[in-house]
Motif scaffolding. Sequence first.
Motif, mmCIF file in Angstrom:
data_model
loop_
_atom_site.group_PDB
_atom_site.id
_atom_site.type_symbol
_atom_site.label_atom_id
_atom_site.label_comp_id
_atom_site.label_asym_id
_atom_site.label_seq_id
_atom_site.Cartn_x
_atom_site.Cartn_y
_atom_site.Cartn_z
ATOM 1 N N ASP A 170 0.618 -1.158 -0.158
ATOM 2 C CA ASP A 170 0.009 0.018 0.108
ATOM 3 C C ASP A 170 1.040 1.319 0.119
ATOM 4 O OD1 ASP A 170 -2.294 -1.473 0.124
ATOM 5 O OD2 ASP A 170 -2.236 -1.546 2.439
ATOM 6 N N PRO A 171 0.547 2.162 -0.741
ATOM 7 C CA PRO A 171 1.084 3.464 -0.944
ATOM 8 C C PRO A 171 1.978 4.163 0.677
ATOM 9 C CG PRO A 171 -0.420 3.675 -2.155
ATOM 10 C CD PRO A 171 -0.841 2.539 -1.460
ATOM 11 N N GLU A 172 1.065 3.895 1.668
ATOM 12 C CA GLU A 172 1.614 4.456 2.967
ATOM 13 C C GLU A 172 2.848 3.619 3.633
ATOM 14 O OE1 GLU A 172 -2.314 2.200 3.904
ATOM 15 O OE2 GLU A 172 -1.404 3.548 2.478
ATOM 16 N N LEU A 173 3.022 2.388 2.847
ATOM 17 C CA LEU A 173 3.845 1.516 3.542
ATOM 18 C C LEU A 173 5.084 1.582 2.465
ATOM 19 C CD1 LEU A 173 1.684 -1.598 4.336
ATOM 20 C CD2 LEU A 173 2.451 0.204 5.921
ATOM 21 N N VAL A 174 5.292 2.193 1.378
ATOM 22 C CA VAL A 174 6.382 2.067 0.642
ATOM 23 C C VAL A 174 7.401 2.863 1.319
ATOM 24 C CG1 VAL A 174 7.071 2.925 -1.730
ATOM 25 C CG2 VAL A 174 4.850 1.972 -1.505
ATOM 26 N N GLY A 175 7.115 3.964 1.948
ATOM 27 C CA GLY A 175 8.276 4.623 2.559
ATOM 28 C C GLY A 175 9.208 4.033 3.557
ATOM 29 N N GLU A 176 8.553 3.143 4.539
ATOM 30 C CA GLU A 176 9.309 2.523 5.355
ATOM 31 C C GLU A 176 10.405 1.531 4.713
ATOM 32 O OE1 GLU A 176 7.015 -1.183 7.375
ATOM 33 O OE2 GLU A 176 5.761 0.917 7.302
ATOM 34 N N VAL A 177 9.947 0.943 3.541
ATOM 35 C CA VAL A 177 11.088 -0.034 2.785
ATOM 36 C C VAL A 177 12.133 0.864 2.242
ATOM 37 C CG1 VAL A 177 11.306 -1.736 1.049
ATOM 38 C CG2 VAL A 177 9.252 -1.861 2.659
ATOM 39 N N LEU A 178 11.562 1.744 1.278
ATOM 40 C CA LEU A 178 12.686 2.497 0.890
ATOM 41 C C LEU A 178 13.690 3.390 1.760
ATOM 42 C CD1 LEU A 178 10.227 4.251 -2.158
ATOM 43 C CD2 LEU A 178 11.783 2.288 -2.146
ATOM 44 N N ASN A 179 12.884 3.958 2.787
ATOM 45 C CA ASN A 179 13.903 4.530 3.815
ATOM 46 C C ASN A 179 14.945 3.238 4.358
ATOM 47 O OD1 ASN A 179 12.734 6.565 3.989
ATOM 48 N ND2 ASN A 179 11.385 6.429 5.527
ATOM 49 N N LEU A 180 14.557 2.006 4.536
ATOM 50 C CA LEU A 180 15.720 1.001 4.702
ATOM 51 C C LEU A 180 16.784 0.739 3.632
ATOM 52 C CD1 LEU A 180 16.502 -1.405 6.606
ATOM 53 C CD2 LEU A 180 14.725 -2.827 5.348
ATOM 54 N N LEU A 181 16.358 0.825 2.679
ATOM 55 C CA LEU A 181 17.344 0.502 1.215
ATOM 56 C C LEU A 181 18.241 1.813 1.494
ATOM 57 C CD1 LEU A 181 15.020 -0.853 -1.425
ATOM 58 C CD2 LEU A 181 16.060 -2.148 0.337
ATOM 59 N N ARG A 182 17.639 3.057 1.780
ATOM 60 C CA ARG A 182 18.414 3.992 1.881
ATOM 61 C C ARG A 182 19.795 3.843 2.825
ATOM 62 N NH1 ARG A 182 13.517 7.008 0.756
ATOM 63 N NH2 ARG A 182 13.651 8.243 -1.113
ATOM 64 N N GLU A 183 19.128 3.382 4.039
ATOM 65 C CA GLU A 183 20.254 3.216 5.081
ATOM 66 C C GLU A 183 21.173 1.982 4.540
ATOM 67 O OE1 GLU A 183 17.832 2.000 8.535
ATOM 68 O OE2 GLU A 183 16.709 3.892 8.670
ATOM 69 N N LEU A 184 20.638 1.034 3.918
ATOM 70 C CA LEU A 184 21.651 0.194 3.430
ATOM 71 C C LEU A 184 22.800 0.737 2.410
ATOM 72 C CD1 LEU A 184 19.170 -3.151 2.562
ATOM 73 C CD2 LEU A 184 20.632 -2.474 4.693
ATOM 74 N N LYS A 185 22.223 1.685 1.470
ATOM 75 C CA LYS A 185 22.931 2.091 0.757
ATOM 76 C C LYS A 185 23.999 3.168 1.529
ATOM 77 C CE LYS A 185 24.659 5.144 -2.523
ATOM 78 N NZ LYS A 185 25.649 4.561 -3.281
ATOM 79 N N SER A 186 23.532 3.781 2.534
ATOM 80 C CA SER A 186 24.582 4.474 3.152
ATOM 81 C C SER A 186 25.742 3.756 3.934
ATOM 82 C CB SER A 186 23.794 5.417 4.092
ATOM 83 O OG SER A 186 23.149 4.684 5.145
#
Length: 247
Positions: A170-186
Amino acid sequence: MSLLTLRGVRKSYGDNVVLDDFGLDVEPGECVVLIGASGSGKSTLLRCVNLLEVVDDGVIQLAGVDITDPRIDQDKVRSGIGIVFQAYNLFPHLTVLDNITLAPIRVHGVPRDVARTRALEMLERVGLADKASARPDELSGGQQQRAAIARALVNEPQLMLLDEVTSALDPELVGEVLNLLRELKSDGMTMLICTHEMSFARDVADQVCFLHEGRPLEVGPPAEVLDDPREARTREFLSRVSGTTGR
């Protein structure tokens, strides 16, 4: 040396050529985002890199080792590659913790106490430390996907492959997964990601690769491929998915 190198990779199913003379380099710590229409070969590419599909021609090297060599130990290769699909693929009858420790214990022979300790560290890492004893159906979609990412991370892979991991959310749940991927990238994780999230690609990718008919039609930094694409096909695709047309 590139962590991942693909040269002349070809994959077909009967007369349907899905990947055609595909070449790409992914450097250590780099995030490369694959974009393109459905059927352009993105998912097949990830499956070939993880040896879930056998290429018809070409070479894939991981850390300088030809993993398309038929003599290669495929299980050893896969232990160094984490892959997460659109579907969470968690076993519903197991707890989150048991889902994460299953492969390390049964496939890789990791002692149970070591596997549990590492799994709990990963759950803490993805913000699910309090869900270790929960069943998957007790979690939201975003939590289930984060658990699937934790499962992929538990073997400390050199490379993460992520295939449209937010498209079923669901759109409201997309952000939490993308934020995790940003952390993995960092944190320096090397990632190859298929996504239709253009804003994420613009913010996080080191390179964007636009696939068209199984070929990397355009590869470059996000500012070039997404904002100033050279190819008409790229501009057409971006116009459809995000309303932008580049130059």
